[in-house]
Design a protein around this motif. Sequence first.
Motif, PDB file in Angstrom:
ATOM      1  N   ALA A  16     -14.620   4.900   4.031  1.00  0.00           N
ATOM      2  CA  ALA A  16     -13.673   5.060   2.936  1.00  0.00           C
ATOM      3  C   ALA A  16     -13.654   3.760   2.154  1.00  0.00           C
ATOM      4  CB  ALA A  16     -12.283   5.396   3.466  1.00  0.00           C
ATOM      5  N   GLU A  17     -13.163   3.801   0.922  1.00  0.00           N
ATOM      6  CA  GLU A  17     -13.123   2.596   0.098  1.00  0.00           C
ATOM      7  C   GLU A  17     -11.839   2.565  -0.715  1.00  0.00           C
ATOM      8  OE1 GLU A  17     -16.627   2.783  -2.267  1.00  0.00           O
ATOM      9  OE2 GLU A  17     -15.970   4.514  -3.434  1.00  0.00           O
ATOM     10  N   GLU A  22      -5.194  -2.082  -4.725  1.00  0.00           N
ATOM     11  CA  GLU A  22      -4.456  -0.991  -4.101  1.00  0.00           C
ATOM     12  C   GLU A  22      -4.904  -0.852  -2.646  1.00  0.00           C
ATOM     13  OE1 GLU A  22      -3.465   2.196  -7.522  1.00  0.00           O
ATOM     14  OE2 GLU A  22      -5.608   2.055  -7.023  1.00  0.00           O
ATOM     15  N   PRO A  23      -4.498  -1.795  -1.799  1.00  0.00           N
ATOM     16  CA  PRO A  23      -5.041  -1.872  -0.436  1.00  0.00           C
ATOM     17  C   PRO A  23      -4.636  -0.742   0.492  1.00  0.00           C
ATOM     18  CG  PRO A  23      -3.253  -3.440  -0.744  1.00  0.00           C
ATOM     19  CD  PRO A  23      -3.542  -2.876  -2.092  1.00  0.00           C
ATOM     20  N   THR A  24      -3.729   0.118   0.065  1.00  0.00           N
ATOM     21  CA  THR A  24      -3.342   1.244   0.914  1.00  0.00           C
ATOM     22  C   THR A  24      -3.789   2.588   0.329  1.00  0.00           C
ATOM     23  OG1 THR A  24      -1.160   1.451  -0.138  1.00  0.00           O
ATOM     24  CG2 THR A  24      -1.337  -0.018   1.767  1.00  0.00           C
ATOM     25  N   GLU A  25      -4.533   2.542  -0.768  1.00  0.00           N
ATOM     26  CA  GLU A  25      -4.998   3.777  -1.416  1.00  0.00           C
ATOM     27  C   GLU A  25      -6.496   3.958  -1.159  1.00  0.00           C
ATOM     28  OE1 GLU A  25      -2.921   5.911  -2.839  1.00  0.00           O
ATOM     29  OE2 GLU A  25      -1.249   4.552  -2.385  1.00  0.00           O
ATOM     30  N   ASN A 265      -3.498   7.546  17.154  1.00  0.00           N
ATOM     31  CA  ASN A 265      -3.235   8.962  16.867  1.00  0.00           C
ATOM     32  C   ASN A 265      -2.262   9.145  15.707  1.00  0.00           C
ATOM     33  OD1 ASN A 265      -3.528  11.804  17.568  1.00  0.00           O
ATOM     34  ND2 ASN A 265      -1.421  11.683  18.308  1.00  0.00           N
ATOM     35  N   THR A 266      -1.434   8.125  15.450  1.00  0.00           N
ATOM     36  CA  THR A 266      -0.429   8.226  14.386  1.00  0.00           C
ATOM     37  C   THR A 266      -0.871   7.588  13.077  1.00  0.00           C
ATOM     38  OG1 THR A 266       0.614   6.217  15.254  1.00  0.00           O
ATOM     39  CG2 THR A 266       1.505   8.338  16.006  1.00  0.00           C
ATOM     40  N   GLY A 267      -2.051   6.957  13.051  1.00  0.00           N
ATOM     41  CA  GLY A 267      -2.562   6.443  11.795  1.00  0.00           C
ATOM     42  C   GLY A 267      -2.866   4.955  11.796  1.00  0.00           C
ATOM     43  N   ILE A 268      -3.300   4.488  10.620  1.00  0.00           N
ATOM     44  CA  ILE A 268      -3.716   3.106  10.399  1.00  0.00           C
ATOM     45  C   ILE A 268      -2.682   2.399   9.519  1.00  0.00           C
ATOM     46  CG2 ILE A 268      -5.497   1.617   9.372  1.00  0.00           C
ATOM     47  CD1 ILE A 268      -7.514   3.856   9.947  1.00  0.00           C
ATOM     48  N   GLY A 269      -2.366   1.155   9.864  1.00  0.00           N
ATOM     49  CA  GLY A 269      -1.415   0.364   9.091  1.00  0.00           C
ATOM     50  C   GLY A 269      -2.063  -0.845   8.447  1.00  0.00           C
ATOM     51  N   TRP A 270      -1.324  -1.484   7.563  1.00  0.00           N
ATOM     52  CA  TRP A 270      -1.805  -2.650   6.812  1.00  0.00           C
ATOM     53  C   TRP A 270      -0.729  -3.727   6.829  1.00  0.00           C
ATOM     54  CZ3 TRP A 270       0.009  -4.083   1.640  1.00  0.00           C
ATOM     55  CH2 TRP A 270      -0.707  -5.163   1.074  1.00  0.00           C
ATOM     56  N   ALA A 271      -1.145  -4.966   7.074  1.00  0.00           N
ATOM     57  CA  ALA A 271      -0.219  -6.105   7.033  1.00  0.00           C
ATOM     58  C   ALA A 271      -0.964  -7.282   6.390  1.00  0.00           C
ATOM     59  CB  ALA A 271       0.242  -6.479   8.429  1.00  0.00           C
ATOM     60  N   LYS A 272      -0.226  -8.242   5.867  1.00  0.00           N
ATOM     61  CA  LYS A 272      -0.864  -9.392   5.235  1.00  0.00           C
ATOM     62  C   LYS A 272      -0.066 -10.653   5.496  1.00  0.00           C
ATOM     63  CE  LYS A 272       1.369  -8.895   0.694  1.00  0.00           C
ATOM     64  NZ  LYS A 272       1.127  -8.824  -0.777  1.00  0.00           N
ATOM     65  N   MET A 273      -0.741 -11.795   5.319  1.00  0.00           N
ATOM     66  CA  MET A 273      -0.110 -13.100   5.424  1.00  0.00           C
ATOM     67  C   MET A 273      -0.900 -14.089   4.592  1.00  0.00           C
ATOM     68  SD  MET A 273      -1.349 -14.495   9.186  1.00  0.00           S
ATOM     69  CE  MET A 273      -0.700 -16.129   8.889  1.00  0.00           C
ATOM     70  N   LYS A 274      -0.262 -15.173   4.192  1.00  0.00           N
ATOM     71  CA  LYS A 274      -0.940 -16.246   3.494  1.00  0.00           C
ATOM     72  C   LYS A 274      -1.761 -17.057   4.487  1.00  0.00           C
ATOM     73  CE  LYS A 274       0.705 -15.750  -0.737  1.00  0.00           C
ATOM     74  NZ  LYS A 274      -0.173 -15.468  -1.905  1.00  0.00           N
TER      75      LYS A 274
END
Length: 277
Positions: A16-17, A22-25, A265-274
């Motif tokens: 996927a890309e 839009e890092p969650t789209e 099973n419940t999905g993929i998440g996204w987090a960020k930091m400096k």
Amino acid sequence: YFWAIGDSGYQFVFAAECSPKEPTEWKMVSQQPLLGPDRSGNLRNQGPSFPFVVRRDDGPWLMYFCSWGSWAKPGELSNRTSMAISEDEGRTWKVIKEPLLPLGAAGTFDAGMTGSVCVIRDRGSYRMWYTAGERYLQMGNSKRGIVHLGYCTSTNGIHWKRHPQAVMSPRLKKVEPFEAVVSKPSVLKLSDGYHMWFSVYQLKGRGYQLAYASSNDGIHWNRAFDKRLLQLTPGGFDSRNQSYPNVVEVGDELWMYYVGNDFGNTGIGWAKMKKSQ
């Protein structure tokens, strides 16, 4: 690149890309899998998983993945690290080496299985950190694998030289609950050294959680013990577990994609930091 399990119970690798804006789209590159099961034998007859891709301008792209098969004993993980290449910048893939890494001798840290990896190019060579299963302990009615992180190097990304000892190991009975697994490394080399994010598995309902370590040389690691990297989300997809991190550099930030409860099973998440944090 990610993997999924279909209704049939078999595993497949997809792509996927998204735009960095839009890092969650995310949009699927194709509805068809890039890699699937090979039913001609018992090494990958249940399918591939944990893809890790090295993009190259000086040769084919490299994909390292974890094969699942029926070769192992009942109740044990049938994982072997394998490899595919792409001559068209990741659109199609051909398996060229399966398995890629030989198992270690009896009694060593990777005698039982090899699995997910992280590979970086560093000063003209390839460096790999990989999930390595040593043995199984009978705990109640089930077997529990003891899993470490191994390390190896290569000049071409295909033929690897194994480091003789694990570079990180679970704490076992030194902590409560029992810590059985360290796995799925994600390593970056930044200006101040090497940084690793990985998964830790403890018993008694704790399950998988995220962990972090740093290193000056990529071999000797200083682990940040018992520090929660990311708060669980009450009532959310990661209310109990967080694992399988993949961290990438984006400008002055680090982005981490990870999975939630029940091994994703419940999905993929996204987090960020400096990077400066």
